[in-house]
Design an enzyme around this catalytic site. Structure first.
Site, mmCIF file in Angstrom:
data_model
loop_
_atom_site.group_PDB
_atom_site.id
_atom_site.type_symbol
_atom_site.label_atom_id
_atom_site.label_comp_id
_atom_site.label_asym_id
_atom_site.label_seq_id
_atom_site.Cartn_x
_atom_site.Cartn_y
_atom_site.Cartn_z
ATOM 1 N N SER A 73 16.517 -28.823 78.991
ATOM 2 C CA SER A 73 15.976 -28.506 77.664
ATOM 3 C C SER A 73 14.466 -28.294 77.619
ATOM 4 C CB SER A 73 16.358 -29.601 76.660
ATOM 5 O OG SER A 73 17.703 -29.461 76.268
ATOM 6 N N LYS A 76 13.285 -25.113 76.109
ATOM 7 C CA LYS A 76 13.016 -24.919 74.682
ATOM 8 C C LYS A 76 11.526 -24.803 74.363
ATOM 9 C CE LYS A 76 17.260 -27.144 72.940
ATOM 10 N NZ LYS A 76 17.893 -27.853 74.071
ATOM 11 N N SER A 128 15.806 -31.971 70.186
ATOM 12 C CA SER A 128 16.261 -30.977 71.158
ATOM 13 C C SER A 128 17.612 -30.385 70.771
ATOM 14 C CB SER A 128 16.330 -31.593 72.567
ATOM 15 O OG SER A 128 16.404 -30.595 73.556
ATOM 16 N N LYS A 233 7.865 -32.299 75.698
ATOM 17 C CA LYS A 233 9.303 -32.027 75.627
ATOM 18 C C LYS A 233 10.050 -32.698 76.779
ATOM 19 C CE LYS A 233 12.881 -30.069 73.787
ATOM 20 N NZ LYS A 233 13.717 -31.178 74.319
#
EC number: 3.4.16.4
Length: 420
Positions: A73, A76, A128, A233
């Protein structure tokens, strides 16, 4: 007779000397010790890792930083960057048709539900949410594939040579990969966007648009636990392991660290935090030159009591290790002749790091340099010590010549008289 001593003169000198010594001591204490040993980079559990300084984009340390890996992820980050490029924050998007697997993270967007880009980005970056990623992709690109093409185009513009995307979500794919160094660069790019930088620094957020209010929480636990950590993140799949792109700001310094393939959330957080702490412990900014700072003074030709300040035209700020020193070499004239305008280039500064030139800065006049008139120049020529000696020599020589000629005439006259 010894002249009387001015009251307090000795005390004033002693006070000035003590003040100077005190300021010197402060400077020595404030300066980092060149002999102090800096800590070694931390030992990591991550398969690959990198840490960069944010404002310069300078890499400081890495372990397998250029190896291509699955990135889960952390994908992203690019999804968010392309979305803010293409969509205003107040734009309302219709939820895309997306069928997540049971283990996928989502906010439960229903088909046809409408949510603002602002809230979709918060859902994308904090918990997320995969359904938020899919909705942003279709809303911004018109189709999932066009959005992915835009992701790869932006990767090329950012110079991410070890990166390729095949999904806006981050599910495992052999064609969706990046490197620790590229992920750190992505983190730097995200932090340059004000809205996204604020978003990834939020422990939680309430999404007010959509079918009903939702409260979402940041999966990056370092944001909650460490006051100076402010992003960016997380990511995880079984194949990719645990990943984190973490950023921190304190004491005027900002760093971004990326770790991939760690065995657990705890190891992920520990590795990223260790890299950030190491960067702070070993690096600093030095500012050896500041714009408009005086670095030399030149005398005005024919008017030596006047001095013209020579100043730097720009600031030099360099990221260096704490045990390094920068050297400034000044190349400036001792004397100037006018007329010269204000900010006339008359010299230069060279900043060196370990013998290597890292900056060259022009030195300019802080004020205009006046032209000295003819009479003043003549007077200066007369009063100069060398000029006075030359004048004395000339006058002495002329006087001696006249005396010799006068003596010769007298001797001739006397001889003529004797002959007569």
């Amino acid at each position: 007779m010894t002249p009387p001593r001015r009251p307090g003169a000795g005390a004033a000198k002693r006070g000035a000397l003590a003040c100077g010594l005190f300021l010197l001591l402060l400077a020595l204490l404030a300066a980092p010790s060149a002999s102090a040993k800096l800590p070694d980079p931390p030992k990591l559990s991550a398969r690959s890792a990198a840490v960069f300084e944010t404002s310069t984009g300078e890499p400081l340390y890495g372990v397998g930083a250029g190896e291509r890996r699955l990135i889960a992820s952390t994908t992203k980050i690019m999804t968010a960057l392309v979305a803010v490029d293409e969509l205003p924050l107040d734009r309302v998007c219709t939820a895309a048709s997306y069928r997540p697997a049971p283990a996928e993270t989502q906010i439960g967007l229903r088909a046809g539900e409408r949510m603002s880009v602002r809230d979709l980005l918060r859902a994308l970056m904090l918990p997320s949410a995969n359904d938020a990623a899919e909705t942003l992709a279709v809303c911004a690109g018109g189709s999932r594939q066009r959005f992915i093409d835009a992701m790869n185009a932006k990767a090329r513009r950012l110079g991410l040579r070890g990166t390729h995307f095949s999904t806006p979500v981050g599910l495992d794919s052999t064609s969706n990969y990046s490197t620790a160094a590229d992920l750190a660069r992505l983190g730097i790019a995200l932090r340059r966007d004000r809205f996204l930088a604020r978003t990834v620094d939020m422990p939680s957020a309430t999404l007010s648009t959509g079918a009903y209010p939702r409260t979402v929480y940041n999966r990056n636990l370092l944001v909650q636990r460490v006051g100076w950590v402010n992003g960016v993140k997380t990511g995880h799949t079984n194949a990719a392991g645990y990943l984190l792109v973490a950023s921190g700001t304190r004491r005027g310094l900002s760093f971004v660290a990326a770790v991939t393939g760690t065995p657990s959330e705890g190891a992920r957080d520990a590795d990223a935090l260790a890299l950030l702490r190491w960067a702070y412990a070993t690096h600093r900014f030095a500012t050896p030159v500041r714009s408009r700072q005086v670095f030399a003074e030149a005398r005005l030709k024919h008017r030596p009591e006047d001095e013209i300040a020579l100043i730097a035209t720009r600031t030099v700020r360099e990221l260096i290790r704490r045990d390094e020193r920068l050297r400034v070499v000044v190349d400036a004239p001792a004397e100037l002749q006018g007329p010269l305008p204000r900010n006339a280039v008359v010299g230069s500064l060279t900043v060196r790091r370990a013998g290597r030139v890292i900056a060259t800065v022009p030195l300019v006049t802080r004020t205009a340099v006046p032209e000295v008139g003819l009479l003043e120049r003549a007077a200066d020529a007369i009063v100069r010590p060398g000029s006075l000696i030359a004048i004395v020599v000339v006058i002495g020589g002329a006087t001696a010549l006249l005396l010799r000629r006068h003596g010769a005439r007298r001797r001739r006259s006397r001889a003529d008289m004797e002959a007569a």
